[in-house]
Design an enzyme around this catalytic site. Structure first.
Site, PDB file in Angstrom:
ATOM      1  N   THR A  14      14.275 -63.390  24.155  1.00  0.00           N
ATOM      2  CA  THR A  14      14.624 -64.692  24.809  1.00  0.00           C
ATOM      3  C   THR A  14      14.802 -65.406  25.451  1.00  0.00           C
ATOM      4  OG1 THR A  14      16.409 -65.350  23.850  1.00  0.00           O
ATOM      5  CG2 THR A  14      14.804 -64.714  21.786  1.00  0.00           C
ATOM      6  N   ASP A  15      14.786 -66.496  25.781  1.00  0.00           N
ATOM      7  CA  ASP A  15      15.352 -67.064  26.431  1.00  0.00           C
ATOM      8  C   ASP A  15      16.501 -67.946  26.001  1.00  0.00           C
ATOM      9  OD1 ASP A  15      14.622 -69.967  24.866  1.00  0.00           O
ATOM     10  OD2 ASP A  15      12.654 -70.358  26.701  1.00  0.00           O
ATOM     11  N   GLN A  16      17.531 -69.355  27.150  1.00  0.00           N
ATOM     12  CA  GLN A  16      18.808 -69.603  26.549  1.00  0.00           C
ATOM     13  C   GLN A  16      18.081 -70.831  25.043  1.00  0.00           C
ATOM     14  OE1 GLN A  16      20.951 -71.928  29.433  1.00  0.00           O
ATOM     15  NE2 GLN A  16      21.261 -69.971  30.257  1.00  0.00           N
ATOM     16  N   VAL A  19      14.155 -68.685  22.223  1.00  0.00           N
ATOM     17  CA  VAL A  19      12.546 -68.959  22.361  1.00  0.00           C
ATOM     18  C   VAL A  19      13.060 -67.818  22.682  1.00  0.00           C
ATOM     19  CG1 VAL A  19      10.187 -69.949  22.950  1.00  0.00           C
ATOM     20  CG2 VAL A  19      12.109 -71.572  22.113  1.00  0.00           C
TER      21      VAL A  19
END
Length: 139
Positions: A14-16, A19
């Site tokens: 996931t990203d920050q 997601v």
């Protein structure tokens, strides 16, 4: 014929924003494709032992809604097109309610590992050919 494979959404995917990072869906497509092939009774390892590999020659992804860390997800995989030489797999990444988050396709050919010359799946692996025909509903 569709094969549904559970995916554990890992934090590192996931990203920050929590997601799933878009490139990871291609990895999930590969997980689904491998499960689909194993469900038919075959595996890439046996193909590779005979000096044949199956590179991706085209890929498409369509993003509809995000999958987030901790959310149950599944990849559904099927053969969308097959002509004896090229195979296009279809995919849908869905959430636990069956909502489509990402859909896409990858197109593959099989080639000789030493020179990347195309090989007919129909001729080299007739059992796979028959299984793909059956998966498409063509017999």
């Amino acid at each position: 014929m569709k094969v549904k494979t559970p995916i554990q959404v890992r934090y590192q995917e996931t990203d920050q924003m929590g997601v799933v990072y878009h490139a990871n869906y291609l990895v999930w497509f590969e997980i689904g494709r491998t499960a689909f092939i194993e469900n038919l009774g075959f595996n890439y390892h046996d193909m590779e032992k005979s000096g044949i590999v199956s590179p991706v020659v085209d890929a498409h992804m369509y993003f509809k809604q995000p999958i987030r860390y901790g959310q149950p997800a599944y990849v559904e995989t099927w053969v969308e097109e097959y002509d004896g030489l090229r195979t296009t797999y279809g995919y849908q990444v869905i959430d636990e309610d069956g909502n489509v988050a990402v859909s896409g396709t990858t197109k593959h050919v099989i080639v000789k590992k030493e020179n990347f010359r195309p090989v007919s799946l129909r001729k080299k692996f007739p059992d796979w050919h028959q299984a793909y025909q059956k998966a498409l509903g063509v017999e």
